[in-house]
Motif scaffolding. Sequence first.
Motif, PDB file in Angstrom:
ATOM      1  N   THR A 299     -32.870 -54.416 -74.044  1.00 37.37           N
ATOM      2  CA  THR A 299     -32.808 -55.508 -73.073  1.00 37.37           C
ATOM      3  C   THR A 299     -33.087 -56.826 -73.757  1.00 37.37           C
ATOM      4  N   SER A 300     -32.197 -57.806 -73.566  1.00 35.93           N
ATOM      5  CA  SER A 300     -32.373 -59.110 -74.198  1.00 35.93           C
ATOM      6  C   SER A 300     -31.480 -60.139 -73.517  1.00 35.93           C
ATOM      7  N   PHE A 301     -31.826 -61.390 -73.710  1.00 34.01           N
ATOM      8  CA  PHE A 301     -30.969 -62.479 -73.276  1.00 34.01           C
ATOM      9  C   PHE A 301     -29.996 -62.812 -74.397  1.00 34.01           C
TER      10      PHE A 301
ATOM     11  N   ALA B 287     -27.592 -67.509 -66.704  1.00 37.86           N
ATOM     12  CA  ALA B 287     -28.937 -67.775 -67.235  1.00 37.86           C
ATOM     13  C   ALA B 287     -29.997 -66.901 -66.569  1.00 37.86           C
ATOM     14  N   THR B 288     -31.044 -67.517 -65.998  1.00 35.09           N
ATOM     15  CA  THR B 288     -32.148 -66.760 -65.420  1.00 35.09           C
ATOM     16  C   THR B 288     -31.798 -66.102 -64.091  1.00 35.09           C
ATOM     17  N   ALA B 289     -30.574 -66.326 -63.613  1.00 36.63           N
ATOM     18  CA  ALA B 289     -30.109 -65.650 -62.399  1.00 36.63           C
ATOM     19  C   ALA B 289     -29.337 -64.378 -62.710  1.00 36.63           C
ATOM     20  N   GLY B 290     -28.875 -64.218 -63.990  1.00 33.68           N
ATOM     21  CA  GLY B 290     -28.059 -63.034 -64.202  1.00 33.68           C
ATOM     22  C   GLY B 290     -27.462 -62.799 -65.567  1.00 33.68           C
ATOM     23  N   SER B 291     -28.114 -63.207 -66.655  1.00 34.08           N
ATOM     24  CA  SER B 291     -27.462 -63.096 -67.964  1.00 34.08           C
ATOM     25  C   SER B 291     -28.001 -62.004 -68.870  1.00 34.08           C
ATOM     26  N   LEU B 292     -28.983 -61.236 -68.442  1.00 36.41           N
ATOM     27  CA  LEU B 292     -29.571 -60.226 -69.314  1.00 36.41           C
ATOM     28  C   LEU B 292     -28.567 -59.137 -69.719  1.00 36.41           C
TER      29      LEU B 292
END
Length: 367
Positions: free
Chosen positions: A212-214, A254-259
């Motif tokens: 798991t990562s951005f 981004a922080t809404a859905g990029s993982l």
Amino acid sequence: MVRRAVLVPVALVGALAVAPAAAQAQVDHPATRAAVARYVTVHGPGAAVYAGNSNSSWFVTAGYANPVTRTAIGRDGHIRAASQTKAFTAVTVLKLVQTGQVSLDTPIARYLPGVVTGNGYDENAITVRQLLRHQSGTGTTYVPNPAGAYTLAQLVRYGLDHTPPQFTPGTGYYYSNIGYNILGLLIEEVTGKPYRQAITEATIQPLGLTRTSFPAQGDATLPAPYVPGYLGYRFGPVYFFADTTSTPNPAIFATAGSLTTSLPDLATFQRALNSGQLLPPALLAEMRSTVPIQPAYGDFAYGLGLLRIPLSCGGVAWGHHGDANGHTSVTMVTDDGRFAAVMANSTLNQVTDPDRFTVLDTALCEA
């Protein structure tokens, strides 16, 4: 789910004739296997479930990761977490609440003055809690170029300018990616760290989630091994799929859905959250303080980055769902230790039955 205000160009990769993957040779969990197989016949190209309880886990697949090479979906294949990212973002914000750096019912203007303004927005009327629970009235993602790379501040500004308030803050529910990107800015402002680093340190590293990562800014690839994602089109009984693994650039969520993640990592995260490894009981209770969502979803309810759904076998499950770049998924857990992470590698141009929640319900009730 991740809502998109962009069109994806289509390059057809061919029609699909679904056949079970080799991994389907197992004879256990018949109800889940049947549900996944039926899901693929109406959804395709492939689907998978990683599920279990406090004593064991199991993995079921049907169809293919790649309909051309007929490669099976692997248990540890990388996928887009899409809006399941929101749960990671929410936990990071709640950890800042735990340390006293953020207050749930404080207006966002206290932390990000001058950001949530213009186009009818009142920064003093929108609280952190409302952003977490999609009650802020903020809109959805809009960018001029879906392949572009944008900062969080740019994503927020484009979104606020493109979509006026949906309602007076606190009086309704509207699923908002921009709200969660505002929370990303909040995390950066309070921690002094880029959101990728702050969320990783708060949620990913403590649990040892190695898959798991951005993605780096502008990086639209998935690390190997990965499950390709497709946009599906149906013409009568025939389906056609376009590879959308990297279109649009996932960083626009981004922080809404990029993982980037995997089914076992998603299950580990939700199980850890549910068991109190990430937050103390009082803050987990805050996350579980829900409001009803759209009537079309029946008894589904949303808390602070957590979705609650009723189960056909009784009780409820907690977790999140997501849709982006041809991956559709949901991960849920129950208080008695059952868990299920479901994914399919296409998003279709019409509603399908059964849907992922039907498959999830079957797996949790059989776990």
